[in-house]
Write an enzyme that holds these catalytic residues in place. Structure first.
Site, PDB file in Angstrom:
ATOM      1  N   CYS A 172      -0.915  -3.157  -1.475  1.00  0.00           N
ATOM      2  CA  CYS A 172      -1.982  -2.594  -2.501  1.00  0.00           C
ATOM      3  C   CYS A 172      -2.017  -3.423  -3.732  1.00  0.00           C
ATOM      4  CB  CYS A 172      -1.665  -1.196  -2.500  1.00  0.00           C
ATOM      5  SG  CYS A 172       0.248  -0.985  -3.479  1.00  0.00           S
TER       6      CYS A 172
ATOM      7  N   ASN B 168       1.765  -2.471  -5.903  1.00  0.00           N
ATOM      8  CA  ASN B 168       3.108  -2.108  -4.884  1.00  0.00           C
ATOM      9  C   ASN B 168       4.127  -1.256  -5.645  1.00  0.00           C
ATOM     10  OD1 ASN B 168       5.914  -4.524  -3.821  1.00  0.00           O
ATOM     11  ND2 ASN B 168       4.794  -2.854  -2.805  1.00  0.00           N
TER      12      ASN B 168
ATOM     13  N   CYS C 272       2.675   2.513  -5.919  1.00  0.00           N
ATOM     14  CA  CYS C 272       2.254   3.632  -5.459  1.00  0.00           C
ATOM     15  C   CYS C 272       2.099   3.772  -3.952  1.00  0.00           C
ATOM     16  CB  CYS C 272       0.937   4.098  -6.050  1.00  0.00           C
ATOM     17  SG  CYS C 272       1.136   4.260  -8.176  1.00  0.00           S
ATOM     18  N   ARG C 273       0.882   2.967  -3.456  1.00  0.00           N
ATOM     19  CA  ARG C 273       0.630   3.206  -2.142  1.00  0.00           C
ATOM     20  C   ARG C 273       1.424   2.189  -0.986  1.00  0.00           C
ATOM     21  NH1 ARG C 273      -5.261   1.991  -3.300  1.00  0.00           N
ATOM     22  NH2 ARG C 273      -4.488   0.456  -4.576  1.00  0.00           N
ATOM     23  N   SER C 274       1.434   1.103  -1.341  1.00  0.00           N
ATOM     24  CA  SER C 274       2.172   0.211  -0.325  1.00  0.00           C
ATOM     25  C   SER C 274       3.756   0.542  -0.150  1.00  0.00           C
ATOM     26  CB  SER C 274       1.921  -1.296  -0.574  1.00  0.00           C
ATOM     27  OG  SER C 274       2.469  -1.717  -1.745  1.00  0.00           O
TER      28      SER C 274
ATOM     29  N   ASP D 129      -6.526   4.707  -4.669  1.00  0.00           N
ATOM     30  CA  ASP D 129      -5.584   4.456  -5.638  1.00  0.00           C
ATOM     31  C   ASP D 129      -5.315   5.920  -6.373  1.00  0.00           C
ATOM     32  OD1 ASP D 129      -3.922   3.646  -7.688  1.00  0.00           O
ATOM     33  OD2 ASP D 129      -5.419   1.869  -8.226  1.00  0.00           O
TER      34      ASP D 129
HETATM   35  P1  4NP Z   1      -0.882   0.806  -6.044  1.00  0.00           P
HETATM   36  O1  4NP Z   1      -1.339   1.729  -7.540  1.00  0.00           O
HETATM   37  O2  4NP Z   1      -1.721  -0.252  -5.938  1.00  0.00           O
HETATM   38  O3  4NP Z   1      -1.034   2.013  -4.961  1.00  0.00           O
HETATM   39  O4  4NP Z   1       0.389   0.490  -6.556  1.00  0.00           O
HETATM   40  C1  4NP Z   1      -1.432   1.111  -8.741  1.00  0.00           C
HETATM   41  C2  4NP Z   1      -0.362   0.745  -9.330  1.00  0.00           C
HETATM   42  C3  4NP Z   1      -0.493   0.031 -10.822  1.00  0.00           C
HETATM   43  C4  4NP Z   1      -1.819  -0.323 -11.303  1.00  0.00           C
HETATM   44  C5  4NP Z   1      -2.800  -0.046 -10.543  1.00  0.00           C
HETATM   45  C6  4NP Z   1      -2.749   0.749  -8.976  1.00  0.00           C
HETATM   46  N1  4NP Z   1      -1.960  -0.656 -12.474  1.00  0.00           N
HETATM   47  O5  4NP Z   1      -3.031  -1.122 -12.625  1.00  0.00           O
HETATM   48  O6  4NP Z   1      -0.874  -1.167 -13.113  1.00  0.00           O
END
Ligand code: 4NP
Length: 149
Positions: free
Chosen positions: A8, A11, A13-15, A121
């Protein structure tokens, strides 16, 4: 041995959920010895961080512990180490396509392919977003295991 890297943006939240859920689904099928499973982000802002507390909570609510995972950014060697790199959304997939060396072995795909959808997201949203992510990732991971009969 099949090796799968879930990807994602951050790294956190989702992955990490995808890594934990796929490992859980694989274990439930008695096949934990069959797979190498990791996750990474296309961005490196959270390198070394544990998963977002909201992801840890939603996983725990469903009986899965992802608290020991630590975020890392994708690296060039991933495209040769892993057979399959599974993107959570179309942006992630585009990033991977742009970085994959032409002779690298990894296949690239979206987690949700039938029909093709993003795992949205959830970072800036509320807790409902994390339950939705959990359900979508569970669907995708269950489907993915069927690709390895
Ligand atoms: P992820 O979510 O891609 O599912 O881990 C996010 C976590 C952090 C950020 C964006 C998306 N960020 O901009 O810090």
């Amino acid at each position: 041995m099949p090796s799968v890297l879930f990807v994602c943006l951050g790294n956190i939240c989702r992955s990490p959920l995808a890594e934990g859920i796929f490992r859980h689904v694989v274990q439930a099928a008695g096949r934990e010895a069959d797979f190498v499973i990791e996750s990474a982000g296309t961005g490196g802002w959270h390198q070394g961080d544990p998963p977002d507390p909201r992801s840890i909570d939603i996983a725990r609510k469903h009986g899965i512990d992802i608290s020991a995972q630590r975020a890392r950014q994708i690296r060039a060697s991933d495209f040769d180490t892993f057979d399959l790199m599974v993107a959570m959304d179309a942006d992630n997939l585009r990033t991977l396509r742009g970085q994959k060396p032409s002779d690298a072995k990894a296949k690239l795909r979206m987690l949700l392919e039938s029909p093709q959808r993003n795992v949205p997201d959830p970072y800036y949203g509320g807790p409902d977003g994390f339950e939705l992510v959990y359900q979508l990732v569970l669907e995708g991971c269950t489907d993915l295991l069927r690709h390895y009969p």
